[in-house]
Scaffold this active site. Structure first.
Site, PDB file in Angstrom:
ATOM      1  N   CYS A   1       0.168   7.663   9.472  1.00 29.28           N
ATOM      2  CA  CYS A   1      -0.813   8.521   8.795  1.00 29.28           C
ATOM      3  C   CYS A   1      -1.477   9.482   9.771  1.00 29.28           C
ATOM      4  O   CYS A   1      -1.592  10.687   9.506  1.00 29.28           O
ATOM      5  CB  CYS A   1      -1.856   7.662   8.101  1.00 29.28           C
ATOM      6  SG  CYS A   1      -2.521   6.335   9.137  1.00 29.28           S
TER       7      CYS A   1
ATOM      8  N   HIS B   1      -1.441   7.362  19.747  1.00 30.24           N
ATOM      9  CA  HIS B   1      -1.200   8.512  18.869  1.00 30.24           C
ATOM     10  C   HIS B   1      -0.598   9.717  19.608  1.00 30.24           C
ATOM     11  O   HIS B   1       0.257  10.404  19.054  1.00 30.24           O
ATOM     12  CB  HIS B   1      -2.506   8.898  18.176  1.00 30.24           C
ATOM     13  CG  HIS B   1      -3.167   7.738  17.503  1.00 30.24           C
ATOM     14  ND1 HIS B   1      -4.135   6.965  18.121  1.00 30.24           N
ATOM     15  CD2 HIS B   1      -2.962   7.177  16.292  1.00 30.24           C
ATOM     16  CE1 HIS B   1      -4.508   5.990  17.309  1.00 30.24           C
ATOM     17  NE2 HIS B   1      -3.814   6.090  16.192  1.00 30.24           N
TER      18      HIS B   1
ATOM     19  N   HIS C   1      -9.627   8.013   7.848  1.00 29.31           N
ATOM     20  CA  HIS C   1      -9.815   8.279   9.279  1.00 29.31           C
ATOM     21  C   HIS C   1     -10.468   9.659   9.412  1.00 29.31           C
ATOM     22  O   HIS C   1     -10.305  10.516   8.536  1.00 29.31           O
ATOM     23  CB  HIS C   1      -8.478   8.393  10.018  1.00 29.31           C
ATOM     24  CG  HIS C   1      -7.570   7.215   9.913  1.00 29.31           C
ATOM     25  ND1 HIS C   1      -7.888   5.970  10.396  1.00 29.31           N
ATOM     26  CD2 HIS C   1      -6.297   7.112   9.432  1.00 29.31           C
ATOM     27  CE1 HIS C   1      -6.853   5.148  10.213  1.00 29.31           C
ATOM     28  NE2 HIS C   1      -5.885   5.807   9.613  1.00 29.31           N
TER      29      HIS C   1
ATOM     30  N   THR D   1       0.823  -1.217   0.000  1.00 30.22           N
ATOM     31  CA  THR D   1       0.000   0.000   0.000  1.00 30.22           C
ATOM     32  C   THR D   1       0.859   1.270   0.000  1.00 30.22           C
ATOM     33  O   THR D   1       0.666   2.167  -0.825  1.00 30.22           O
ATOM     34  CB  THR D   1      -0.916  -0.008   1.241  1.00 30.22           C
ATOM     35  OG1 THR D   1      -1.653  -1.232   1.221  1.00 30.22           O
ATOM     36  CG2 THR D   1      -1.864   1.163   1.248  1.00 30.22           C
TER      37      THR D   1
HETATM   38  P1  NAD Z   1       1.235  -3.691   3.099  1.00 29.51           P
HETATM   39  O1  NAD Z   1       1.007  -5.006   3.722  1.00 29.51           O
HETATM   40  O2  NAD Z   1       0.198  -3.120   2.192  1.00 29.51           O
HETATM   41  O3  NAD Z   1       2.608  -3.691   2.302  1.00 29.51           O
HETATM   42  C1  NAD Z   1       3.782  -4.263   2.821  1.00 29.51           C
HETATM   43  C2  NAD Z   1       4.491  -4.996   1.698  1.00 29.51           C
HETATM   44  O4  NAD Z   1       5.741  -5.473   2.184  1.00 29.51           O
HETATM   45  C3  NAD Z   1       3.711  -6.199   1.182  1.00 29.51           C
HETATM   46  O5  NAD Z   1       3.746  -6.180  -0.222  1.00 29.51           O
HETATM   47  C4  NAD Z   1       4.486  -7.383   1.752  1.00 29.51           C
HETATM   48  O6  NAD Z   1       4.393  -8.526   0.930  1.00 29.51           O
HETATM   49  C5  NAD Z   1       5.891  -6.826   1.743  1.00 29.51           C
HETATM   50  N1  NAD Z   1       6.835  -7.517   2.626  1.00 29.51           N
HETATM   51  C6  NAD Z   1       6.591  -8.299   3.690  1.00 29.51           C
HETATM   52  N2  NAD Z   1       7.739  -8.737   4.241  1.00 29.51           N
HETATM   53  C7  NAD Z   1       8.745  -8.221   3.488  1.00 29.51           C
HETATM   54  C8  NAD Z   1      10.161  -8.311   3.518  1.00 29.51           C
HETATM   55  N3  NAD Z   1      10.798  -9.020   4.459  1.00 29.51           N
HETATM   56  N4  NAD Z   1      10.872  -7.654   2.585  1.00 29.51           N
HETATM   57  C9  NAD Z   1      10.262  -6.920   1.620  1.00 29.51           C
HETATM   58  N5  NAD Z   1       8.913  -6.820   1.523  1.00 29.51           N
HETATM   59  C10 NAD Z   1       8.169  -7.451   2.451  1.00 29.51           C
HETATM   60  O7  NAD Z   1       1.526  -2.687   4.312  1.00 29.51           O
HETATM   61  P2  NAD Z   1       1.389  -1.111   4.299  1.00 29.51           P
HETATM   62  O8  NAD Z   1      -0.008  -0.744   4.629  1.00 29.51           O
HETATM   63  O9  NAD Z   1       2.019  -0.547   3.075  1.00 29.51           O
HETATM   64  O10 NAD Z   1       2.238  -0.757   5.585  1.00 29.51           O
HETATM   65  C11 NAD Z   1       3.644  -0.673   5.552  1.00 29.51           C
HETATM   66  C12 NAD Z   1       4.098   0.218   6.691  1.00 29.51           C
HETATM   67  O11 NAD Z   1       3.502   1.503   6.533  1.00 29.51           O
HETATM   68  C13 NAD Z   1       3.709  -0.247   8.102  1.00 29.51           C
HETATM   69  O12 NAD Z   1       4.691   0.169   9.011  1.00 29.51           O
HETATM   70  C14 NAD Z   1       2.439   0.533   8.353  1.00 29.51           C
HETATM   71  O13 NAD Z   1       2.167   0.692   9.718  1.00 29.51           O
HETATM   72  C15 NAD Z   1       2.785   1.849   7.695  1.00 29.51           C
HETATM   73  N6  NAD Z   1       1.639   2.668   7.319  1.00 29.51           N
HETATM   74  C16 NAD Z   1       0.529   2.095   6.762  1.00 29.51           C
HETATM   75  C17 NAD Z   1      -0.548   2.902   6.448  1.00 29.51           C
HETATM   76  C18 NAD Z   1      -1.812   2.338   5.884  1.00 29.51           C
HETATM   77  O14 NAD Z   1      -2.877   2.843   6.170  1.00 29.51           O
HETATM   78  N7  NAD Z   1      -1.772   1.300   5.085  1.00 29.51           N
HETATM   79  C19 NAD Z   1      -0.496   4.275   6.672  1.00 29.51           C
HETATM   80  C20 NAD Z   1       0.692   4.840   7.169  1.00 29.51           C
HETATM   81  C21 NAD Z   1       1.746   4.014   7.504  1.00 29.51           C
END
Ligand code: NAD
Length: 337
Positions: free
Chosen positions: A140, A194, A220, A11
């Site tokens: 976020c 938060h 949110h 994402t």
């Molecule tokens: P996600 O699950 O959508 O994406 C993570 C990706 O990393 C996946 O494609 C997964 O297959 C891959 N992955 C897993 N293990 C791995 C490894 N060892 N090496 C390389 N790739 C690997 O997660 P996301 O929502 O993008 O979240 C990622 C980070 O961003 C987290 O810390 C999350 O808290 C933060 N975040 C998420 C959001 C949200 O709303 N989605 C918002 C802000 C911050």
């Protein structure tokens, strides 16, 4: 040109990759994934070199007919900065690899604040991360609060902030998340994480936060109360916030009553993935009651951290100052409606 690698292409990672490609001073070295799926196919379709993150799973890419550029270590070695967008906790595990290659790394908000050198929000503390090896771009929600609180703190001083965060249960693609028919105090105790997270950006700020989770996926919503030290008029607060590029004051005449219409608006404006990089603050909700400011803002969890990651790349390398970097990022992406 700054060489940027992305480890974790979900994402957040895929959005940051596209944002890096849009920057005039950056080049995307490639992206690393653990397994082939639609996102891996799209990375290839976009022409992004695809690296494999786990040696034992390399064959899966061959079986799916996807060409890989090499192991993630090669991506890290070739990058000036790596953006780690892996699931929470994996970034910390990866930190040794980044250190071994002497490549500064940016982590996401799901990582523990304890293991990084600094937490980052472009508006609030851009200059504090120069030269750091491990930097966390805050979540976020913390990004949304930091962008709002920074100008209020600078202009009027903040006596105390009280925020209730009504959080989406999961992202649209997270079919396993919930609740699907409930309204949860989450956590039921104070504070939610938060407030302390905002304190990683503003250590002295007096803030209480309460969290809730609801059956929604789009955004949110924050119910915000900030008690100010100097008391402005409502008009003055509106003018201050309207001057911030990453705050979008929803004009009353737009008739946007919630996240659904906000996302529709973003789609109509041709935003990629219907992303809303800005805090969406309901202008009509901005109210002063004595020294208390009240407002509602919506935060697009999947995309508001994207411009912040781009700025963090320049910030750790000392490539730019805050104003120039934010302006450059915003222009390249098209931030601001
Ligand atoms: P996600 O699950 O959508 O994406 C993570 C990706 O990393 C996946 O494609 C997964 O297959 C891959 N992955 C897993 N293990 C791995 C490894 N060892 N090496 C390389 N790739 C690997 O997660 P996301 O929502 O993008 O979240 C990622 C980070 O961003 C987290 O810390 C999350 O808290 C933060 N975040 C998420 C959001 C949200 O709303 N989605 C918002 C802000 C911050």
């Amino acid at each position: 040109m700054i060489q940027v690698g992305i480890n974790g292409y979900g994402t957040i990672g895929k959005r940051v990759a596209d944002a890096v490609v849009a920057q005039p001073d950056m080049e995307l070295v490639g992206v690393a994934k653990t397994r082939p799926n639609h996102e891996a196919e799209t990375a290839v379709e976009n022409g992004y070199p695809l690296y494999y993150a786990v040696d034992e799973r390399r064959d899966l890419f061959d079986e799916a007919g996807i060409d890989v550029a090499g192991p993630v270590e090669e991506l890290v070695e070739a990058s000036d900065v790596v953006v780690d967008a892996c699931p929470s906790g994996i970034g910390e595990q990866n930190s040794e690899m980044y250190a071994a290659h002497d490549t500064p790394a940016l982590y996401q908000g799901g990582e523990d604040a304890g293991f990084v050198d600094a937490s980052f929000n472009a508006r609030a503390n851009f200059s504090e991360v120069e030269g750091a090896d491990h930097v966390r771009v805050v979540s976020c929600n913390t990004t949304g609060l930091s962008r709002l609180l920074a100008p209020l703190q600078e202009e009027y001083g903040v006596e105390k902030a009280r925020v209730t965060l009504v959080r989406r249960g999961g992202d649209p693609a997270q079919s396993g998340r919930g609740p699907i028919n409930d309204i949860l105090p989450n956590p039921v105790t104070l504070p939610s994480h938060h407030g302390p997270d905002v304190n990683t950006i503003f250590p002295e700020l007096n803030i209480d936060t309460l969290g809730m989770k609801v059956p929604a996926t789009l955004m949110h919503t924050h119910s915000v109360n900030v008690q100010l030290e100097d008391v402005p008029s409502e008009a003055e607060v509106k003018e201050l916030l309207a001057g911030e590029d990453r705050l979008f004051l929803i004009p009353p005449e737009y008739d946007i009553d919630g996240a659904g219409k906000l996302k529709e608006f973003a789609m109509d404006r041709g935003r990629p993935r219907a992303d809303i990089w800005e805090n969406a603050v309901w202008e009509k909700s901005i109210s002063m009651e004595d020294d208390d400011l009240y407002l509602f803002q919506a935060i697009h969890q999947e995309s508001d951290v994207v411009p912040e990651n781009v700025d963090a790349v320049r910030a750790v390398l000392g490539e730019s100052d805050r104003e120039a970097s934010m302006a450059r990022t915003d222009e390249a992406l098209g931030v601001g409606f």
